[in-house]
Motif scaffolding. Structure first.
Motif, PDB file in Angstrom:
ATOM      1  N   GLN A 259       1.002  -1.017   0.326  1.00 26.75           N
ATOM      2  CA  GLN A 259       0.156   0.356  -0.270  1.00 26.75           C
ATOM      3  C   GLN A 259       1.061   0.927  -0.228  1.00 26.75           C
ATOM      4  OE1 GLN A 259      -3.265   0.413  -0.478  1.00 26.75           O
ATOM      5  NE2 GLN A 259      -3.208   2.713  -0.063  1.00 26.75           N
ATOM      6  N   ILE A 260       0.559   2.362  -0.527  1.00 25.85           N
ATOM      7  CA  ILE A 260       1.359   3.399  -1.153  1.00 25.85           C
ATOM      8  C   ILE A 260       1.319   4.172   0.598  1.00 25.85           C
ATOM      9  CG2 ILE A 260       1.021   5.607  -1.469  1.00 25.85           C
ATOM     10  CD1 ILE A 260       0.225   4.223  -4.772  1.00 25.85           C
ATOM     11  N   PRO A 261       2.005   4.441   1.474  1.00 26.60           N
ATOM     12  CA  PRO A 261       1.749   4.884   2.687  1.00 26.60           C
ATOM     13  C   PRO A 261       1.176   6.672   2.081  1.00 26.60           C
ATOM     14  CG  PRO A 261       4.564   4.613   2.211  1.00 26.60           C
ATOM     15  CD  PRO A 261       3.356   4.682   1.070  1.00 26.60           C
ATOM     16  N   ASP A 262       1.089   6.629   3.687  1.00 27.26           N
ATOM     17  CA  ASP A 262      -0.660   8.339   3.701  1.00 27.26           C
ATOM     18  C   ASP A 262       0.119   9.233   3.275  1.00 27.26           C
ATOM     19  OD1 ASP A 262      -2.604   6.243   4.047  1.00 27.26           O
ATOM     20  OD2 ASP A 262      -1.933   6.679   6.111  1.00 27.26           O
ATOM     21  N   SER A 263       1.412   9.417   3.763  1.00 26.73           N
ATOM     22  CA  SER A 263       3.036  10.437   4.131  1.00 26.73           C
ATOM     23  C   SER A 263       3.180  10.769   2.746  1.00 26.73           C
ATOM     24  CB  SER A 263       4.220  10.252   4.844  1.00 26.73           C
ATOM     25  OG  SER A 263       4.532   9.113   4.112  1.00 26.73           O
ATOM     26  N   THR A 278      -2.221   9.891  -8.569  1.00 25.62           N
ATOM     27  CA  THR A 278      -2.544   9.358  -7.013  1.00 25.62           C
ATOM     28  C   THR A 278      -4.152   9.269  -7.119  1.00 25.62           C
ATOM     29  OG1 THR A 278      -4.037  11.501  -6.519  1.00 25.62           O
ATOM     30  CG2 THR A 278      -1.763  11.211  -5.230  1.00 25.62           C
ATOM     31  N   ASN A 279      -5.199   9.190  -8.014  1.00 29.40           N
ATOM     32  CA  ASN A 279      -5.634   9.353  -8.509  1.00 29.40           C
ATOM     33  C   ASN A 279      -5.424   7.449  -9.111  1.00 29.40           C
ATOM     34  OD1 ASN A 279      -7.544  10.806  -7.940  1.00 29.40           O
ATOM     35  ND2 ASN A 279      -7.779  12.381  -9.423  1.00 29.40           N
ATOM     36  N   HIS A 280      -4.648   7.520  -9.881  1.00 31.29           N
ATOM     37  CA  HIS A 280      -4.353   5.657 -10.292  1.00 31.29           C
ATOM     38  C   HIS A 280      -4.543   4.920  -9.518  1.00 31.29           C
ATOM     39  CE1 HIS A 280      -3.306   8.167 -14.672  1.00 31.29           C
ATOM     40  NE2 HIS A 280      -5.216   8.198 -14.123  1.00 31.29           N
ATOM     41  N   HIS A 281      -3.524   5.625  -8.163  1.00 31.13           N
ATOM     42  CA  HIS A 281      -3.028   4.525  -7.087  1.00 31.13           C
ATOM     43  C   HIS A 281      -4.636   4.387  -6.380  1.00 31.13           C
ATOM     44  CE1 HIS A 281       0.366   5.092  -9.462  1.00 31.13           C
ATOM     45  NE2 HIS A 281       1.250   4.266  -8.608  1.00 31.13           N
ATOM     46  N   SER A 282      -5.519   4.517  -6.399  1.00 30.23           N
ATOM     47  CA  SER A 282      -6.752   4.367  -5.663  1.00 30.23           C
ATOM     48  C   SER A 282      -6.935   3.042  -6.261  1.00 30.23           C
ATOM     49  CB  SER A 282      -7.682   4.858  -5.830  1.00 30.23           C
ATOM     50  OG  SER A 282      -8.144   5.412  -7.014  1.00 30.23           O
ATOM     51  N   ASN A 283      -7.445   1.615  -5.469  1.00 29.55           N
ATOM     52  CA  ASN A 283      -8.110   0.679  -5.912  1.00 29.55           C
ATOM     53  C   ASN A 283      -9.036   0.564  -5.784  1.00 29.55           C
ATOM     54  OD1 ASN A 283      -5.882  -0.295  -4.975  1.00 29.55           O
ATOM     55  ND2 ASN A 283      -6.252  -0.220  -2.769  1.00 29.55           N
TER      56      ASN A 283
END
Length: 447
Positions: A259-263, A278-283
């Motif tokens: 999972q990509i860290p929140d930071s 960031t939109n592309h990395h949502s599941n």
């Protein structure tokens, strides 16, 4: 001629004597204003120099023999944990049946009671059961099937679970264990009936080959019958009236890789504005809900997986591999010694993960069409296994998201010089104009 005089002719900055200079109030105001503007623009140049952006690159994925982690959290409110099995298979011929390592089952209360968690247990529900009251010489009957290799006593079936494994090895249906002494001793049938109205949540992670394949959650123990992969559906379909099991489910979370860290996500979001990265990395499958009242129903999700790297500022291409080579022996290139969940994370902050797109399809195993949804022309084949299936395909391309500064330090210095020079030049022109205008107005009033 003195050495100093040779450069006198080259002086581009001629000076005026102090007595020839005139200081005015308007000039002081322009000077203060220009200094404020210079400070503001220099601060902007500094902020721009310190700003880090993510630069995406698209390359051909040249990785070979890699493994990929799949993490999931899926709830099934209308089927007990005892009946659920997770299997993995891919085009290389590798099969993982009844996956247990890295996964856990959470028993849920009946849907009428809110489907709240009841108990967490390992997928191997019979692992802790020991027949301690039996004679040391006891050797349970396997009822015509060969004893499993994992049996407590070689050549014997001591527990109900071992009898089930023995049946599965020869592709025999097991049912509720009627007339099986081990299962009657453990009250397997009674325990199963007590869980009929319960639900189950499967959570955790497992590793697969990074090739085309699928994993599915289906009822009953799985086994191979020739070239076919089948499941023992007796306990799933043979239910009391009003207690039919269905594959209504909620996908709370599904991702491929870390999972990509929140930071990182917060730094990319900026001032409450999302970015395409960031939109592309949502599941896309997170919080997906599917409802059905048909026990013989099949859900299929077709996933396209794209390898994705996140490289932080100052990342070195040789450092992660060198560190990994020191940690693992030469025969552990696939990172199998690392625990599930740690694969793909570098000590320098780099991240090897995957993003994916998905399309879905659902159908009744009885066949028919989608006339209820207004699509009579859409026909479905008959047959199959009820459950939730995920077919994943691996893209040959790889996305590299690299952190970079928007400009170099030399660019920052160039920008500062341009700001100072440009501002002072414009300020001088304004001051000259104001001074000339005031002088002419004064002359006109004197006439």
């Amino acid at each position: 001629m003195p050495a100093k005089s040779r450069f006198t002719r080259l002086d581009a900055f001629t000076k005026t004597v102090e007595d020839a200079r005139i200081r005015t109030t308007s000039g002081g105001i322009v000077t203060i204003a220009s200094l404020l503007i210079v400070f503001y623009l220099v601060w902007g140049e500094w902020s721009d120099y310190r700003r880090v952006t993510v630069h995406p690159e698209l390359i051909v994925d040249k990785g070979r023999g890699e493994r990929m982690e799949i993490h999931l959290n899926i709830s099934f409110p209308r089927i007990p944990c005892e009946l659920l099995t997770l299997d993995v298979m891919d085009v290389s011929g590798e099969q993982q049946t009844g996956v247990k390592d890295g996964l856990s089952k959470v028993q849920l209360a009946p849907a009428s009671q809110g489907s709240l968690p009841l108990q967490i247990s390992a997928l191997n529900l019979h692992a802790d059961e020991e027949a301690s009251h039996l004679s040391p010489d006891y050797c349970g009957n396997c009822y015509g099937a060969p004893a499993p290799s994992t049996a407590q006593k070689q050549g014997c079936c001591t527990t109900c679970e071992e009898v089930r494994e023995a049946y599965a090895s020869v592709s025999w249906a097991f049912g509720k264990g009627e007339n099986v002494e081990q299962c009657e001793r453990e009250h397997y049938s009674q325990k199963l009936d007590e869980q009929r109205e319960q639900g189950c949540r499967i959570e955790g992670g497992f590793r697969v080959n990074k090739v085309v394949g699928n994993f599915h959650i289906a009822p009953g123990r799985s086994f191979s019958n020739g070239a076919m992969h089948v499941h023992d559906l007796n306990n799933y379909l043979d239910t009391p009236d009003g207690q039919a099991h269905t594959f209504t489910h909620t996908i709370h979370h599904l991702r491929f890789g870390p999972q990509i860290p929140d930071s990182i996500t917060k730094s990319l979001l900026g001032a409450k504005q999302s970015t395409p990265w960031t939109n592309h990395h949502s599941n896309p499958l997170d919080d997906t809900y599917q409802l059905t009242d048909d026990p013989a129903y099949n859900y299929m999700y077709f996933v396209k997986v794209v390898s994705t790297s996140y490289l932080p500022l100052g990342w070195s291409s040789t450092k992660p591999q060198a560190q990994l080579a020191d940690l693992l022996p030469s025969n552990a290139a696939s990172n199998e010694l690392l625990p599930v969940g740690s694969h793909g994370r570098g000590e320098d902050g780099s991240l090897e993960t995957h993003q994916y797109s998905v399309t879905s399809h659902k159908r009744s195993l009885a066949g028919g069409d989608d006339s209820k949804e207004g699509h009579k022309e859409r026909l479905h084949a008959r047959g199959g296994i009820p459950g939730v299936f995920f077919s994943y395909d691996i893209s040959p391309m790889k996305v590299i998201n690299r952190e970079e500064r928007t400009k170099s330090f030399a660019g920052f210095l160039t920008g500062v010089c341009a700001v100072i020079g440009g501002t002072l030049t414009v300020a001088a022109a304004i001051d000259r104009g104001v001074y000339e205008g005031a002088t002419r107005i004064k002359k006109l009033h004197q006439r």
